[in-house]
Scaffold this motif. Sequence first.
Motif, mmCIF file in Angstrom:
data_model
loop_
_atom_site.group_PDB
_atom_site.id
_atom_site.type_symbol
_atom_site.label_atom_id
_atom_site.label_comp_id
_atom_site.label_asym_id
_atom_site.label_seq_id
_atom_site.Cartn_x
_atom_site.Cartn_y
_atom_site.Cartn_z
ATOM 1 N N SER A 149 0.815 -1.206 0.000
ATOM 2 C CA SER A 149 0.000 0.000 0.000
ATOM 3 C C SER A 149 0.850 1.258 0.000
ATOM 4 N N PHE A 150 0.315 2.261 -0.683
ATOM 5 C CA PHE A 150 0.867 3.607 -0.607
ATOM 6 C C PHE A 150 -0.253 4.544 -0.203
ATOM 7 N N VAL A 151 -0.006 5.353 0.816
ATOM 8 C CA VAL A 151 -0.964 6.355 1.256
ATOM 9 C C VAL A 151 -0.319 7.717 1.099
ATOM 10 N N GLY A 152 -0.877 8.525 0.212
ATOM 11 C CA GLY A 152 -0.330 9.855 -0.014
ATOM 12 C C GLY A 152 -1.021 10.512 -1.184
ATOM 13 N N SER A 153 -0.919 11.826 -1.250
ATOM 14 C CA SER A 153 -1.586 12.568 -2.317
ATOM 15 C C SER A 153 -0.897 12.326 -3.654
ATOM 16 N N LYS A 154 -1.631 12.590 -4.711
ATOM 17 C CA LYS A 154 -1.135 12.382 -6.057
ATOM 18 C C LYS A 154 -0.326 13.581 -6.519
ATOM 19 N N ASP A 155 0.831 13.325 -7.120
ATOM 20 C CA ASP A 155 1.540 14.347 -7.873
ATOM 21 C C ASP A 155 2.195 13.674 -9.069
ATOM 22 N N LEU A 156 2.774 14.471 -9.951
ATOM 23 C CA LEU A 156 3.283 13.951 -11.209
ATOM 24 C C LEU A 156 4.374 12.910 -11.009
ATOM 25 N N LEU A 157 5.317 13.159 -10.082
ATOM 26 C CA LEU A 157 6.419 12.233 -9.878
ATOM 27 C C LEU A 157 5.944 10.906 -9.293
ATOM 28 N N PHE A 261 10.563 14.614 -4.817
ATOM 29 C CA PHE A 261 9.725 15.804 -4.653
ATOM 30 C C PHE A 261 9.806 16.684 -5.888
ATOM 31 N N LEU A 262 8.733 17.438 -6.097
ATOM 32 C CA LEU A 262 8.663 18.382 -7.208
ATOM 33 C C LEU A 262 9.365 19.686 -6.838
ATOM 34 N N SER A 263 10.136 20.228 -7.766
ATOM 35 C CA SER A 263 10.819 21.493 -7.543
ATOM 36 C C SER A 263 11.127 22.125 -8.882
ATOM 37 N N GLN A 270 14.929 15.277 -13.876
ATOM 38 C CA GLN A 270 15.953 15.051 -12.858
ATOM 39 C C GLN A 270 15.277 14.891 -11.496
ATOM 40 N N ILE A 271 15.421 13.727 -10.908
ATOM 41 C CA ILE A 271 14.727 13.404 -9.657
ATOM 42 C C ILE A 271 15.588 13.766 -8.458
ATOM 43 N N SER A 272 15.012 14.519 -7.538
ATOM 44 C CA SER A 272 15.659 14.828 -6.268
ATOM 45 C C SER A 272 14.855 14.183 -5.146
ATOM 46 N N THR A 273 15.532 13.818 -4.075
ATOM 47 C CA THR A 273 14.871 13.128 -2.966
ATOM 48 C C THR A 273 15.396 13.646 -1.625
ATOM 49 N N TYR A 274 14.571 13.511 -0.602
ATOM 50 C CA TYR A 274 15.044 13.630 0.773
ATOM 51 C C TYR A 274 14.130 12.807 1.667
ATOM 52 N N SER A 275 14.646 12.418 2.828
ATOM 53 C CA SER A 275 13.900 11.545 3.732
ATOM 54 C C SER A 275 12.714 12.301 4.330
ATOM 55 N N ARG A 276 11.533 11.692 4.230
ATOM 56 C CA ARG A 276 10.290 12.330 4.668
ATOM 57 C C ARG A 276 9.880 11.848 6.060
ATOM 58 N N LEU A 277 8.821 12.465 6.570
ATOM 59 C CA LEU A 277 8.269 12.083 7.872
ATOM 60 C C LEU A 277 7.863 10.611 7.893
ATOM 61 N N ARG A 278 7.353 10.096 6.760
ATOM 62 C CA ARG A 278 6.920 8.692 6.713
ATOM 63 C C ARG A 278 8.060 7.730 7.052
ATOM 64 N N ASP A 279 9.313 8.141 6.768
ATOM 65 C CA ASP A 279 10.455 7.283 7.073
ATOM 66 C C ASP A 279 10.648 7.093 8.572
ATOM 67 N N ILE A 280 10.056 7.955 9.367
ATOM 68 C CA ILE A 280 10.084 7.794 10.824
ATOM 69 C C ILE A 280 8.767 7.191 11.306
ATOM 70 N N GLU A 281 7.673 7.708 10.804
ATOM 71 C CA GLU A 281 6.360 7.312 11.294
ATOM 72 C C GLU A 281 6.049 5.849 11.022
ATOM 73 N N LEU A 290 9.109 -0.214 2.940
ATOM 74 C CA LEU A 290 9.920 -0.167 1.723
ATOM 75 C C LEU A 290 9.869 1.261 1.203
ATOM 76 N N THR A 291 11.001 1.950 1.205
ATOM 77 C CA THR A 291 10.989 3.372 0.863
ATOM 78 C C THR A 291 12.042 3.688 -0.179
ATOM 79 N N GLU A 292 11.880 4.842 -0.803
ATOM 80 C CA GLU A 292 12.818 5.260 -1.844
ATOM 81 C C GLU A 292 14.143 5.666 -1.216
ATOM 82 N N TRP A 293 15.228 5.116 -1.771
ATOM 83 C CA TRP A 293 16.548 5.437 -1.248
ATOM 84 C C TRP A 293 16.814 6.921 -1.392
ATOM 85 N N THR A 294 17.421 7.497 -0.361
ATOM 86 C CA THR A 294 17.876 8.874 -0.422
ATOM 87 C C THR A 294 19.068 9.035 0.499
ATOM 88 N N GLU A 295 19.821 10.064 0.267
ATOM 89 C CA GLU A 295 21.015 10.328 1.048
ATOM 90 C C GLU A 295 20.669 10.451 2.530
#
Length: 366
Positions: A149-157, A261-263, A270-281, A290-295
């Motif tokens: 399952s994925f729970v989150g709003s829709k965006d292009l990426l 994330f969109l920017s 070009q895809i940029s990433t950072y660790s989100r709140l879900r990675d803790i919650e 299972l989450t997207e790898w990021t620095e």
Amino acid sequence: SNGLMEAGHTVLESEDTDWARGLLDLTVTERTAWRADIWERTLVSLRREQARGGVDLFLTYLAPGQIETGAVQAVRALGIPCVNFFCDNLREYRHLPSEFAPFDLHWVPEHGAEALYAARRWKFIHAPMPCWIRPEQRTRPSAETDVVSFVGSKDLLRQRLLADAVRAGLPLEIRGSGWIPQEAAPRHVRPPVSNRERFDYWNRLVRAQGWAAAWRRATVRFRPVPTGDFDFTPFVKPSPPADAYQQIVAESAVSLGINRFLSYQKPADQISTYSRLRDIEAPMLGACYLTEWTEGLDLLYEPGSEIETYRDATELAAKARALLVDPARRRRMRAAAQRRALNDHSIGRSIARITAQLGLAERPSA
């Protein structure tokens, strides 16, 4: 505040202060009046509390438009260290805004944003996103739902990633705003703005993100949006009520995180990433995550044993399918990630690191 109180701190909040108003599209006159009023209320409250016994730390979560630099300096003049948390550094800024300058310390959750603060020579601490869940939710689920399952709003990426993953064989359930057309948020109609306000907006954008980002923002309406023709309808479930969201995350056989994330700072491909709140919650809830790898993720968890990560849609589909057929590994991951998140990534642990860096006394108060 629940996480602070659980850690033994006393939480003081100034009364009748609407900080959220500072995030609205206010006119210059409205914003100036709002800042003067809310910071005066805050200073009055802090002076009163100082007279009653003292305040050890002024902890905020403020965007530049909410900050009055002179007022922050006035708080510091009272002998109260000021710390600001901000979590959209990479999305919003190429160069950090000067409004952040007066704080004694910055709580930076994005590993990649450390360089931005180092470039300004501002003191900062890299600490996880602040997350607190109720004690009764800290037990791993007794039963799983046999879904990814994925729970989150829709965006292009997210749309592109999940469409490619489903094509690669990912069995998926999606919940969140925008995926079902009739649930999409109504279009916000902004009131007319003055030429001065337009100038201020573009000036802030150029200073924060650069001319290239401003050009992408200005021309976005003229560029075709490659949304593709993928039909998500068979995979989308109704958005969960607020009290059911965390249960879905915990009980799914595999819960997904998406960190891109969109920017306007980079081209759309070009895809940029950072660790989100879900990675803790999600790990705190006992999810098999299972989450997207990021620095910086490897500083939070042991990938492969506590959580699992993916770098593209193909790897996402393959790792999700592997977890679905391995219940023993899912149980081990749930236990290990939850233990790590609750022990090492709590708000209390982050505050302890912050107060240590500021050289504050040990007594529990915030």
